[in-house]
Design a protein around this motif. Structure first.
Motif, PDB file in Angstrom:
ATOM      1  N   ALA A 137       0.824  -1.202   0.000  1.00 47.54           N
ATOM      2  CA  ALA A 137       0.000   0.000   0.000  1.00 47.54           C
ATOM      3  C   ALA A 137       0.862   1.256   0.000  1.00 47.54           C
ATOM      4  O   ALA A 137       0.582   2.224  -0.718  1.00 47.54           O
ATOM      5  CB  ALA A 137      -0.941  -0.004   1.198  1.00 47.54           C
ATOM      6  N   MET A 138       1.935   1.254   0.789  1.00 45.89           N
ATOM      7  CA  MET A 138       2.823   2.411   0.828  1.00 45.89           C
ATOM      8  C   MET A 138       3.509   2.621  -0.513  1.00 45.89           C
ATOM      9  O   MET A 138       3.662   3.755  -0.980  1.00 45.89           O
ATOM     10  CB  MET A 138       3.870   2.238   1.933  1.00 45.89           C
ATOM     11  N   ALA A 139       3.914   1.526  -1.149  1.00 48.60           N
ATOM     12  CA  ALA A 139       4.620   1.633  -2.421  1.00 48.60           C
ATOM     13  C   ALA A 139       3.707   2.100  -3.549  1.00 48.60           C
ATOM     14  O   ALA A 139       4.181   2.711  -4.516  1.00 48.60           O
ATOM     15  CB  ALA A 139       5.239   0.282  -2.778  1.00 48.60           C
ATOM     16  N   CYS A 140       2.415   1.821  -3.436  1.00 47.54           N
ATOM     17  CA  CYS A 140       1.504   2.047  -4.555  1.00 47.54           C
ATOM     18  C   CYS A 140       0.529   3.198  -4.349  1.00 47.54           C
ATOM     19  O   CYS A 140      -0.289   3.474  -5.237  1.00 47.54           O
ATOM     20  CB  CYS A 140       0.711   0.767  -4.839  1.00 47.54           C
ATOM     21  N   LEU A 141       0.594   3.851  -3.227  1.00 48.79           N
ATOM     22  CA  LEU A 141      -0.352   4.927  -2.943  1.00 48.79           C
ATOM     23  C   LEU A 141      -0.181   6.061  -3.953  1.00 48.79           C
ATOM     24  O   LEU A 141       0.907   6.609  -4.116  1.00 48.79           O
ATOM     25  CB  LEU A 141      -0.133   5.453  -1.529  1.00 48.79           C
ATOM     26  N   ALA A 142      -1.258   6.420  -4.632  1.00 50.22           N
ATOM     27  CA  ALA A 142      -1.230   7.479  -5.646  1.00 50.22           C
ATOM     28  C   ALA A 142      -1.845   8.751  -5.079  1.00 50.22           C
ATOM     29  O   ALA A 142      -2.994   8.755  -4.639  1.00 50.22           O
ATOM     30  CB  ALA A 142      -1.999   7.040  -6.898  1.00 50.22           C
ATOM     31  N   ALA A 143      -1.074   9.821  -5.099  1.00 50.68           N
ATOM     32  CA  ALA A 143      -1.556  11.118  -4.624  1.00 50.68           C
ATOM     33  C   ALA A 143      -2.269  11.843  -5.759  1.00 50.68           C
ATOM     34  O   ALA A 143      -2.057  11.541  -6.938  1.00 50.68           O
ATOM     35  CB  ALA A 143      -0.384  11.962  -4.140  1.00 50.68           C
ATOM     36  N   PRO A 144      -3.112  12.825  -5.420  1.00 48.30           N
ATOM     37  CA  PRO A 144      -3.664  13.689  -6.478  1.00 48.30           C
ATOM     38  C   PRO A 144      -2.519  14.327  -7.256  1.00 48.30           C
ATOM     39  O   PRO A 144      -1.460  14.635  -6.691  1.00 48.30           O
ATOM     40  CB  PRO A 144      -4.445  14.751  -5.690  1.00 48.30           C
ATOM     41  N   ASP A 145      -2.718  14.534  -8.539  1.00 48.60           N
ATOM     42  CA  ASP A 145      -1.669  15.123  -9.356  1.00 48.60           C
ATOM     43  C   ASP A 145      -1.224  16.459  -8.778  1.00 48.60           C
ATOM     44  O   ASP A 145      -0.027  16.729  -8.646  1.00 48.60           O
ATOM     45  CB  ASP A 145      -2.155  15.310 -10.799  1.00 48.60           C
ATOM     46  N   SER A 146      -2.174  17.313  -8.428  1.00 47.07           N
ATOM     47  CA  SER A 146      -1.830  18.613  -7.860  1.00 47.07           C
ATOM     48  C   SER A 146      -3.030  19.198  -7.142  1.00 47.07           C
ATOM     49  O   SER A 146      -4.164  18.789  -7.367  1.00 47.07           O
ATOM     50  CB  SER A 146      -1.365  19.584  -8.960  1.00 47.07           C
ATOM     51  N   VAL A 147      -2.750  20.146  -6.242  1.00 48.50           N
ATOM     52  CA  VAL A 147      -3.798  20.937  -5.606  1.00 48.50           C
ATOM     53  C   VAL A 147      -3.410  22.396  -5.724  1.00 48.50           C
ATOM     54  O   VAL A 147      -2.225  22.737  -5.842  1.00 48.50           O
ATOM     55  CB  VAL A 147      -4.019  20.549  -4.123  1.00 48.50           C
ATOM     56  N   LEU A 148      -4.407  23.252  -5.677  1.00 43.59           N
ATOM     57  CA  LEU A 148      -4.188  24.671  -5.950  1.00 43.59           C
ATOM     58  C   LEU A 148      -4.512  25.506  -4.727  1.00 43.59           C
ATOM     59  O   LEU A 148      -5.454  25.214  -3.984  1.00 43.59           O
ATOM     60  CB  LEU A 148      -5.082  25.094  -7.122  1.00 43.59           C
ATOM     61  N   PHE A 160       0.576  23.004  -5.862  1.00 45.24           N
ATOM     62  CA  PHE A 160       1.352  21.976  -5.173  1.00 45.24           C
ATOM     63  C   PHE A 160       1.302  20.698  -6.010  1.00 45.24           C
ATOM     64  O   PHE A 160       0.238  20.095  -6.166  1.00 45.24           O
ATOM     65  CB  PHE A 160       0.781  21.699  -3.785  1.00 45.24           C
ATOM     66  N   LYS A 161       2.444  20.273  -6.525  1.00 51.94           N
ATOM     67  CA  LYS A 161       2.499  19.063  -7.353  1.00 51.94           C
ATOM     68  C   LYS A 161       2.668  17.847  -6.425  1.00 51.94           C
ATOM     69  O   LYS A 161       3.751  17.310  -6.262  1.00 51.94           O
ATOM     70  CB  LYS A 161       3.621  19.201  -8.367  1.00 51.94           C
ATOM     71  N   LEU A 162       1.541  17.428  -5.862  1.00 52.53           N
ATOM     72  CA  LEU A 162       1.563  16.395  -4.829  1.00 52.53           C
ATOM     73  C   LEU A 162       2.052  15.047  -5.348  1.00 52.53           C
ATOM     74  O   LEU A 162       2.777  14.333  -4.652  1.00 52.53           O
ATOM     75  CB  LEU A 162       0.166  16.225  -4.231  1.00 52.53           C
ATOM     76  N   LEU A 219       7.625   8.642  -0.846  1.00 52.03           N
ATOM     77  CA  LEU A 219       6.908   7.402  -0.509  1.00 52.03           C
ATOM     78  C   LEU A 219       6.299   7.503   0.888  1.00 52.03           C
ATOM     79  O   LEU A 219       6.223   6.511   1.625  1.00 52.03           O
ATOM     80  CB  LEU A 219       7.829   6.176  -0.608  1.00 52.03           C
ATOM     81  N   ASP A 220       5.866   8.695   1.240  1.00 51.27           N
ATOM     82  CA  ASP A 220       5.301   8.945   2.563  1.00 51.27           C
ATOM     83  C   ASP A 220       3.799   9.173   2.420  1.00 51.27           C
ATOM     84  O   ASP A 220       3.387  10.146   1.778  1.00 51.27           O
ATOM     85  CB  ASP A 220       5.969  10.170   3.183  1.00 51.27           C
ATOM     86  N   PRO A 221       2.963   8.308   3.007  1.00 55.54           N
ATOM     87  CA  PRO A 221       1.512   8.516   2.906  1.00 55.54           C
ATOM     88  C   PRO A 221       1.068   9.877   3.416  1.00 55.54           C
ATOM     89  O   PRO A 221       0.072  10.439   2.941  1.00 55.54           O
ATOM     90  CB  PRO A 221       0.940   7.385   3.777  1.00 55.54           C
ATOM     91  N   ALA A 222       1.801  10.442   4.378  1.00 55.97           N
ATOM     92  CA  ALA A 222       1.439  11.754   4.911  1.00 55.97           C
ATOM     93  C   ALA A 222       1.518  12.832   3.841  1.00 55.97           C
ATOM     94  O   ALA A 222       0.769  13.817   3.876  1.00 55.97           O
ATOM     95  CB  ALA A 222       2.340  12.114   6.090  1.00 55.97           C
ATOM     96  N   THR A 223       2.411  12.669   2.871  1.00 58.78           N
ATOM     97  CA  THR A 223       2.504  13.628   1.768  1.00 58.78           C
ATOM     98  C   THR A 223       1.328  13.451   0.821  1.00 58.78           C
ATOM     99  O   THR A 223       0.689  14.425   0.412  1.00 58.78           O
ATOM    100  CB  THR A 223       3.829  13.439   1.002  1.00 58.78           C
ATOM    101  N   ALA A 224       1.021  12.212   0.475  1.00 55.09           N
ATOM    102  CA  ALA A 224      -0.095  11.954  -0.441  1.00 55.09           C
ATOM    103  C   ALA A 224      -1.420  12.422   0.130  1.00 55.09           C
ATOM    104  O   ALA A 224      -2.261  12.984  -0.583  1.00 55.09           O
ATOM    105  CB  ALA A 224      -0.158  10.463  -0.765  1.00 55.09           C
ATOM    106  N   PHE A 225      -1.624  12.197   1.428  1.00 55.25           N
ATOM    107  CA  PHE A 225      -2.894  12.550   2.068  1.00 55.25           C
ATOM    108  C   PHE A 225      -2.873  13.943   2.709  1.00 55.25           C
ATOM    109  O   PHE A 225      -3.853  14.367   3.287  1.00 55.25           O
ATOM    110  CB  PHE A 225      -3.237  11.521   3.154  1.00 55.25           C
ATOM    111  N   GLN A 226      -1.730  14.624   2.644  1.00 56.61           N
ATOM    112  CA  GLN A 226      -1.559  15.925   3.306  1.00 56.61           C
ATOM    113  C   GLN A 226      -1.978  15.842   4.787  1.00 56.61           C
ATOM    114  O   GLN A 226      -2.697  16.708   5.300  1.00 56.61           O
ATOM    115  CB  GLN A 226      -2.348  17.014   2.579  1.00 56.61           C
TER     116      GLN A 226
END
Length: 294
Positions: free
Chosen positions: A218-229, A251-253, A261-268
């Motif tokens: 799950a950590m390796a494959c977690l996909a973040a939003p492309d970007s947020v404004l 923000f190019k998440l 590879l940090d879920p905290a970055t993907a999920f903010q």
């Protein structure tokens, strides 16, 4: 890394793709996502466009409401608490999402199944026949593409033909016109689907399939939003330059999350706009991988 695109009277945009810098800028209270029609021409057009796209019945979807919006904060906190404790559906080995990760079914089967699973978190007992489920999935694909485009000619085309309105209404009708649910089945679903694409690729590799447990996969494959404004609400000196009222910050998440590879970055997770479904999504990916490995 930061990049500034500034053409006087036309556009003023700061792009950021480093997780630490994103966090530092996002903590500045002068940056928000309740967009004003301010700044150069493109900034004003995009702000108006986003407000029109991400609203239903005069109510903004949660990802368009500001950091100080008390209603947004209460609704997101309640949703996060509910999803944190909700039991995951017990997916059988032949479920479409598990079969997709194994490579046994196509994305056209997995997408509607994932959308239905998410809708059930807002509408208990949610079910659709195959034809209706396919229409809902296709509406979500078009709605997401509409939300992402920054081409003014596409904006005009969608306005003339009413495609945005039609697809948003299809999504809204399926979940009782709940703004949080519309975002979940129309936008967020695609990030989870991208994570499943990665799980499928990982499952294809026999070494990874045998070596990784659910959490690691799950950590390796977690996909973040492309970007947020975000938009500057006044003069603000941030890493990358000095902003004025109306400057947009992207923000190019996805890029930042791929590097950490940090879920905290993907999920903010540390942000005021943290994803309320982070725990639910992570647990779901873990379960799907574990079942697919069997």
């Amino acid at each position: 890394m930061t990049r500034r695109i500034h053409i006087p009277l036309l556009i003023d945009l700061l792009e950021v793709d480093d997780a630490a810098t994103i966090g530092a800028i996002d903590r500045d209270p002068r940056l928000d996502r309740a967009y004003d029609k301010a700044g150069p021409l493109f900034n004003r057009m995009l702000a108006g466009r986003l407000t029109r796209v991400f609203s239903i019945d005069g109510t903004l979807l949660p990802t368009m409401r500001g950091r100080d919006d008390a209603g947004r904060h209460a609704a997101q906190a309640a949703l996060a608490d509910r999803l944190r404790h909700v039991l995951l559906p017990d997916l059988a080995g032949d479920h479409a999402l598990i079969a997709y990760v194994r490579g046994d079914v196509t994305r056209d089967r997995a997408g509607p199944a994932l959308q239905a699973l998410i809708a059930q978190q807002f509408v208990p007992g949610f079910t659709l026949d195959d034809a209706a489920a396919q229409r809902l999935w296709e509406a979500a694909i078009r709605f997401d593409a509409t939300a992402r485009t920054v081409n003014p000619l596409r904006w005009l085309q969608q306005a003339v033909f009413g495609t945005l309105h039609a697809d948003r209404n299809i999504l809204a009708a399926a979940v009782g016109r709940n703004p949080e649910a519309i975002h979940a089945i129309g936008i967020a679903v695609h990030n989870i689907m991208a994570s499943l694409d990665r799980l499928r690729a990982l499952h294809d590799d026999s070494a990874s399939r045998h070596a990784l447990d659910g959490k690691a996969a799950a950590m390796a494959c977690l996909a973040a939003p492309d970007s947020v404004l975000r938009q500057a609400k006044g003069v603000a000196d941030v890493p990358g330059g000095s902003l004025t009222h109306g400057t947009l910050v992207r923000f190019k998440l996805a890029h930042a999350a791929a590097r950490t590879l940090d879920p905290a970055t993907a999920f903010q997770s540390a942000s005021w706009s943290a994803c309320p479904a982070s725990g639910f999504v992570f647990r779901l990916l873990e379960q799907i991988w574990t079942r697919a490995r069997r």
